[in-house]
Design a protein around this motif. Structure first.
Motif, PDB file in Angstrom:
ATOM      1  N   PHE A  68      -7.261 -15.432  19.090  1.00  0.00           N
ATOM      2  CA  PHE A  68      -6.588 -15.611  17.809  1.00  0.00           C
ATOM      3  C   PHE A  68      -7.688 -15.826  16.765  1.00  0.00           C
ATOM      4  O   PHE A  68      -8.200 -16.926  16.599  1.00  0.00           O
ATOM      5  N   THR A  69      -8.048 -14.738  16.059  1.00  0.00           N
ATOM      6  CA  THR A  69      -9.240 -14.728  15.221  1.00  0.00           C
ATOM      7  C   THR A  69      -8.868 -14.670  13.751  1.00  0.00           C
ATOM      8  O   THR A  69      -8.022 -13.862  13.343  1.00  0.00           O
ATOM      9  N   TRP A  70      -9.510 -15.518  12.949  1.00  0.00           N
ATOM     10  CA  TRP A  70      -9.295 -15.519  11.501  1.00  0.00           C
ATOM     11  C   TRP A  70      -9.944 -14.287  10.893  1.00  0.00           C
ATOM     12  O   TRP A  70     -11.120 -14.006  11.113  1.00  0.00           O
ATOM     13  N   THR A  71      -9.163 -13.518  10.126  1.00  0.00           N
ATOM     14  CA  THR A  71      -9.688 -12.295   9.496  1.00  0.00           C
ATOM     15  C   THR A  71      -9.544 -12.319   7.985  1.00  0.00           C
ATOM     16  O   THR A  71      -9.856 -11.318   7.338  1.00  0.00           O
ATOM     17  N   SER A  72      -9.044 -13.410   7.423  1.00  0.00           N
ATOM     18  CA  SER A  72      -8.859 -13.531   5.974  1.00  0.00           C
ATOM     19  C   SER A  72      -7.951 -12.403   5.470  1.00  0.00           C
ATOM     20  O   SER A  72      -6.854 -12.224   5.983  1.00  0.00           O
ATOM     21  N   SER A  73      -8.409 -11.610   4.535  1.00  0.00           N
ATOM     22  CA  SER A  73      -7.569 -10.568   3.932  1.00  0.00           C
ATOM     23  C   SER A  73      -7.808  -9.190   4.536  1.00  0.00           C
ATOM     24  O   SER A  73      -7.432  -8.176   3.942  1.00  0.00           O
ATOM     25  N   GLU A  74      -8.392  -9.133   5.720  1.00  0.00           N
ATOM     26  CA  GLU A  74      -8.715  -7.846   6.336  1.00  0.00           C
ATOM     27  C   GLU A  74      -7.464  -7.018   6.607  1.00  0.00           C
ATOM     28  O   GLU A  74      -7.449  -5.795   6.398  1.00  0.00           O
ATOM     29  N   ASN A  75      -6.389  -7.670   7.072  1.00  0.00           N
ATOM     30  CA  ASN A  75      -5.148  -6.943   7.342  1.00  0.00           C
ATOM     31  C   ASN A  75      -4.562  -6.361   6.062  1.00  0.00           C
ATOM     32  O   ASN A  75      -3.959  -5.280   6.088  1.00  0.00           O
ATOM     33  N   TYR A  76      -4.714  -7.047   4.953  1.00  0.00           N
ATOM     34  CA  TYR A  76      -4.188  -6.540   3.685  1.00  0.00           C
ATOM     35  C   TYR A  76      -5.031  -5.374   3.174  1.00  0.00           C
ATOM     36  O   TYR A  76      -4.495  -4.433   2.558  1.00  0.00           O
ATOM     37  N   ARG A  77      -6.337  -5.405   3.409  1.00  0.00           N
ATOM     38  CA  ARG A  77      -7.169  -4.252   3.068  1.00  0.00           C
ATOM     39  C   ARG A  77      -6.802  -3.049   3.940  1.00  0.00           C
ATOM     40  O   ARG A  77      -6.787  -1.907   3.472  1.00  0.00           O
ATOM     41  N   GLN A  78      -6.519  -3.315   5.214  1.00  0.00           N
ATOM     42  CA  GLN A  78      -6.077  -2.235   6.090  1.00  0.00           C
ATOM     43  C   GLN A  78      -4.750  -1.659   5.618  1.00  0.00           C
ATOM     44  O   GLN A  78      -4.525  -0.442   5.696  1.00  0.00           O
ATOM     45  N   LEU A  79      -3.876  -2.539   5.114  1.00  0.00           N
ATOM     46  CA  LEU A  79      -2.593  -2.075   4.584  1.00  0.00           C
ATOM     47  C   LEU A  79      -2.796  -1.143   3.400  1.00  0.00           C
ATOM     48  O   LEU A  79      -2.129  -0.101   3.288  1.00  0.00           O
ATOM     49  N   ALA A  80      -3.719  -1.487   2.519  1.00  0.00           N
ATOM     50  CA  ALA A  80      -3.976  -0.652   1.344  1.00  0.00           C
ATOM     51  C   ALA A  80      -4.623   0.672   1.712  1.00  0.00           C
ATOM     52  O   ALA A  80      -4.419   1.682   1.012  1.00  0.00           O
ATOM     53  N   ASP A  81      -5.384   0.704   2.807  1.00  0.00           N
ATOM     54  CA  ASP A  81      -6.105   1.916   3.198  1.00  0.00           C
ATOM     55  C   ASP A  81      -5.417   2.702   4.308  1.00  0.00           C
ATOM     56  O   ASP A  81      -5.962   3.719   4.761  1.00  0.00           O
ATOM     57  N   ASP A  82      -4.268   2.255   4.766  1.00  0.00           N
ATOM     58  CA  ASP A  82      -3.592   2.907   5.888  1.00  0.00           C
ATOM     59  C   ASP A  82      -3.126   4.303   5.482  1.00  0.00           C
ATOM     60  O   ASP A  82      -2.268   4.451   4.606  1.00  0.00           O
ATOM     61  N   PRO A  83      -3.647   5.355   6.102  1.00  0.00           N
ATOM     62  CA  PRO A  83      -3.242   6.714   5.706  1.00  0.00           C
ATOM     63  C   PRO A  83      -1.824   7.059   6.122  1.00  0.00           C
ATOM     64  O   PRO A  83      -1.229   8.006   5.578  1.00  0.00           O
ATOM     65  N   ASN A  84      -1.261   6.340   7.091  1.00  0.00           N
ATOM     66  CA  ASN A  84       0.090   6.632   7.559  1.00  0.00           C
ATOM     67  C   ASN A  84       1.162   5.935   6.722  1.00  0.00           C
ATOM     68  O   ASN A  84       2.328   6.333   6.776  1.00  0.00           O
ATOM     69  N   LEU A  85       0.780   4.916   5.984  1.00  0.00           N
ATOM     70  CA  LEU A  85       1.777   4.117   5.277  1.00  0.00           C
ATOM     71  C   LEU A  85       2.546   4.905   4.226  1.00  0.00           C
ATOM     72  O   LEU A  85       3.779   4.732   4.125  1.00  0.00           O
TER      73      LEU A  85
END
Length: 312
Positions: A68-85
């Motif tokens: 269970f690793t702290w990633t800060s806002s990494e998931n939100y950056r992935q959301l903004a860059d997700d090509p499938n979204l």
């Protein structure tokens, strides 16, 4: 001779208690006790999970490795860059729009027809409402067989000389098939709501319209629609929120395919969280879904001032 009965003297503690528990406070306590189960359920099953989802979205949770690793806002950056979204959001919008238009228009049409005082309407009301109480999984599995290349739908089409497509595997037909299956499943609920609203419209209004020479279409547009507009608002909110939460139909009928043409946001969330084990990113997608549902509900609620009768 009259006997007078003296009232017993109250102790200071009893006097203080009686002064504190006034009628107003007792009524307030009774009200809070009545709503306490609902408040507790909202806190435990809505607010607490929402806070936990927000916390999980700031981490990457590998269940298999127990990390269970702290990633800060990494998931939100992935959301903004997700090509499938973008494709997922487009599929979600198409599904929601198709379901809203078909469901509400068909439900209103059926309600208007069944509101006529004709023989056999009770049978038809039961017939149209019965799919609502059928298990979603059982309903979807049956329709999965009917929509196959050699299923019942194409069998009926072959009888009239039409070569039907593979409904659930065609880019142009898969989404339409899922929408139609969902409409047939839930149209009865909105039909009943519209029917109850139609029966509450005063008949004197239609009588006055007929005296003034108004046609049936003008009466429907100028009397029926404004009078049942609160129910239209209710059914539209219910239908939109339900369309954004669709999962079982997609999972059973198309598994998001062909390609990603029927991958709506909820199914994409399921894929990321439980198939690819990206639980942190899945939590981020669930927050996106929450924001979309909340925003659409607020927009619909605010629009009531423009088109809902008696609203100002």
């Amino acid at each position: 001779m009259t006997l007078l009965t003296e009232r017993p003297q109250q102790s200071p503690a009893q006097t203080s208690t009686s002064m504190f528990w006034t009628i107003h406070r007792r009524e307030n306590l009774a009200g809070w006790l009545f709503i306490a189960p609902q408040v507790a359920g909202t806190v435990v099953f809505v607010l607490v999970p929402l806070v936990l989802v927000g916390w999980y979205s700031l981490h990457e949770w590998n269940v298999l490795a127990g990390e269970f690793t702290w990633t800060s806002s990494e998931n939100y950056r992935q959301l903004a860059d997700d090509p499938n979204l973008p494709k997922v959001l487009v599929a979600t919008a198409v599904f929601s729009a198709g379901l809203l238009v078909l469901n509400l228009s068909l439900a209103l049409l059926l309600a208007v027809l069944l509101n006529q005082r004709l023989r056999g309407t009770v049978v038809f009301r039961t017939l149209f409402f019965s799919p609502v109480v059928v298990s979603m999984i059982a309903w979807t599995i049956v329709w999965g067989f009917l929509l196959q290349d050699n299923g019942g739908i194409n069998g009926l089409l072959d009888g009239v000389g039409v070569d039907g497509p593979n409904w659930l595997r065609g880019d142009a037909t898969a989404m339409a098939s899922v929408v139609v299956v969902q409409v047939i499943k839930n149209v009865g609920l909105n039909m009943v709501l519209f029917l109850a609203a139609l029966q509450g419209v005063p008949g004197d209004l239609y009588e006055a319209a007929r005296v003034d020479g108004a046609s049936r279409w003008r009466s429907f547009r100028s009397i029926t629609v404004p009078m049942i507009s609160p129910t239209i608002l209710l059914t539209s909110i219910i239908t939109v929120v339900g369309s954004l939460q669709v999962f079982a139909q997609i999972a059973v009928l198309t598994q998001g395919g062909p390609g990603s043409s029927t991958t709506v946001l909820v199914y994409y969330l399921y894929q990321q969280a439980f198939q690819f084990h990206h639980l942190g990113y899945g939590a981020t997608l669930s927050l996106l879904l929450f924001v979309i549902v909340l925003a659409l509900t607020i927009v619909q609620w605010q629009m009531r001032r423009k088109w809902v009768f008696h609203e100002s």
